[in-house]
Design a protein around this motif. Structure first.
Motif, PDB file in Angstrom:
ATOM      1  N   THR A 197      -6.773   8.789   0.943  1.00  0.00           N
ATOM      2  CA  THR A 197      -5.488   9.063   0.322  1.00  0.00           C
ATOM      3  C   THR A 197      -4.848  10.285   0.969  1.00  0.00           C
ATOM      4  O   THR A 197      -5.508  11.054   1.676  1.00  0.00           O
ATOM      5  CB  THR A 197      -5.660   9.324  -1.183  1.00  0.00           C
ATOM      6  N   GLU A 198      -3.557  10.442   0.721  1.00  0.00           N
ATOM      7  CA  GLU A 198      -2.835  11.569   1.312  1.00  0.00           C
ATOM      8  C   GLU A 198      -3.382  12.916   0.865  1.00  0.00           C
ATOM      9  O   GLU A 198      -3.240  13.920   1.576  1.00  0.00           O
ATOM     10  CB  GLU A 198      -1.350  11.484   0.947  1.00  0.00           C
ATOM     11  N   THR A 199      -3.996  12.979  -0.310  1.00  0.00           N
ATOM     12  CA  THR A 199      -4.465  14.250  -0.857  1.00  0.00           C
ATOM     13  C   THR A 199      -5.917  14.559  -0.533  1.00  0.00           C
ATOM     14  O   THR A 199      -6.415  15.622  -0.878  1.00  0.00           O
ATOM     15  CB  THR A 199      -4.286  14.259  -2.387  1.00  0.00           C
ATOM     16  N   THR A 200      -6.604  13.641   0.142  1.00  0.00           N
ATOM     17  CA  THR A 200      -8.016  13.863   0.477  1.00  0.00           C
ATOM     18  C   THR A 200      -8.145  14.927   1.558  1.00  0.00           C
ATOM     19  O   THR A 200      -7.511  14.809   2.612  1.00  0.00           O
ATOM     20  CB  THR A 200      -8.677  12.561   0.964  1.00  0.00           C
ATOM     21  N   ARG A 208       0.829  -1.193   0.000  1.00  0.00           N
ATOM     22  CA  ARG A 208       0.000   0.000   0.000  1.00  0.00           C
ATOM     23  C   ARG A 208       0.870   1.252   0.000  1.00  0.00           C
ATOM     24  O   ARG A 208       1.871   1.329   0.730  1.00  0.00           O
ATOM     25  CB  ARG A 208      -0.917   0.019   1.234  1.00  0.00           C
ATOM     26  N   THR A 241     -10.086   4.860  -0.080  1.00  0.00           N
ATOM     27  CA  THR A 241      -9.003   3.945  -0.433  1.00  0.00           C
ATOM     28  C   THR A 241      -9.070   2.709   0.443  1.00  0.00           C
ATOM     29  O   THR A 241      -9.853   2.649   1.401  1.00  0.00           O
ATOM     30  CB  THR A 241      -7.624   4.644  -0.284  1.00  0.00           C
ATOM     31  N   PHE A 298      -1.025   6.500   3.176  1.00  0.00           N
ATOM     32  CA  PHE A 298      -2.411   6.944   3.274  1.00  0.00           C
ATOM     33  C   PHE A 298      -2.648   7.492   4.670  1.00  0.00           C
ATOM     34  O   PHE A 298      -1.743   7.523   5.510  1.00  0.00           O
ATOM     35  CB  PHE A 298      -3.384   5.813   2.925  1.00  0.00           C
TER      36      PHE A 298
END
Length: 289
Positions: A207-210, A132, A176, A135
């Motif tokens: 996700t990291e960008t959410t 993975r 995710t 996240f």
């Protein structure tokens, strides 16, 4: 892994009156202190620190029954005062060193442990390995005590305190794997001692960008490998049995070891009363050397 645990027991026995360097021993045997402590606790039913204390106090009885100075005995076993030694001695034997000197007991002996791997082959573990990217886990967290068997009332109370609309909001936010609402355990002590505190998060993976709402707690999870154990049956008994079997069956016979990080439980399906459930247990792992 079994060999490393037995070497640890032998090392403890040979150095009962010295400081025990578990990290160094783990490194020499191609594993990590974190994994060694977790496996010891899971298989022995007690943290390695507790085992060391019990063995020291069991062996110290011979000195206590002699005529040596109690302070000297305390220092020999790593205690800076007779008071600290007395507390440790009483916690194991139920009586003080003075009582034992006067009455000869009662005494409780901690035998030297021996780990053995018994392979029966009658249980197949449904497992997959997942890689993975980084996240985040977001949701509502609380500090709760670790409970090995049965439902954790502190976690139940935490979840019950959340309105139904909040569960729906979290589900909408998750984007995710692992999918769905998650039961997350983080900041768990390596010894995995029952009653020790951990961070429990009821939430989802994003996700990291959410974008994450300000009213939610977040745990950043770096990229890595996960062992995913699939289980179905009575809840939470089947899940807890699978968790225990990872230590007794899976890790000793597979080229993986635990690494620090949160563990996650994803509920894939469940009965209306939650008496049964189909779950995925995600454990952070790395390839063993």
């Amino acid at each position: 892994m079994i060999a490393a645990l037995n070497r640890l027991v032998e090392f403890i026995e040979d150095h009962l009156t010295e400081e025990i360097d578990i990290a160094g021993l783990a490194s020499r045997h191609g594993t990590t202190e974190y994994h060694l402590r977790r496996m010891f606790s899971s298989l022995a039913g007690m943290p390695v620190s507790e085992y060391i204390r019990r063995r020291r106090m069991a062996v110290a009885v011979a000195d206590v029954l002699g005529d040596g100075d109690l302070l000297g005995i305390a220092v020999r076993y790593g205690y800076g005062s007779t008071e600290a030694f007395n507390r440790a001695f009483r916690s194991v034997h139920g009586v003080s060193p003075g009582d034992v000197r006067r009455n000869g007991g009662p005494l409780r002996t901690q035998p030297q442990l021996r780990f053995r791997l018994t392979v029966e082959g009658n249980t197949t573990m449904d497992t997959s390995i997942a890689e993975r990217p980084a996240f985040r886990l977001v949701g509502h967290s609380a500090r709760v005590p670790l409970i090995h068997h049965g439902a954790n009332p502190h976690i139940q109370a935490h979840i019950a305190s959340l309105p139904a609309t909040e569960h729906a909001r979290l589900k909408e936010l998750g984007d995710t794997e692992p999918a769905g609402l998650l039961q997350v355990s983080a900041d768990v002590e390596p010894d995995y001692a029952e009653g020790s505190e951990l961070t429990y998060l009821h939430g989802v993976a994003v996700t990291e960008t959410t974008p994450v709402p300000d009213d939610l707690d977040a745990i950043d999870v770096p990229a890595g490998t996960w062992a995913v154990f699939h289980t179905s049956g009575p809840y939470p008994a089947a899940l807890q049995s699978t968790w225990a079997a990872t230590a007794t069956d899976w890790f000793p016979s597979n080229p993986w070891r635990l690494r620090p990080g949160p563990s996650m439980v994803a509920i894939r399906d469940r009965a209306a009363d939650f008496s049964t459930a189909t779950c995925e247990l995600w454990l952070p792992v790395e390839r063993a050397e």
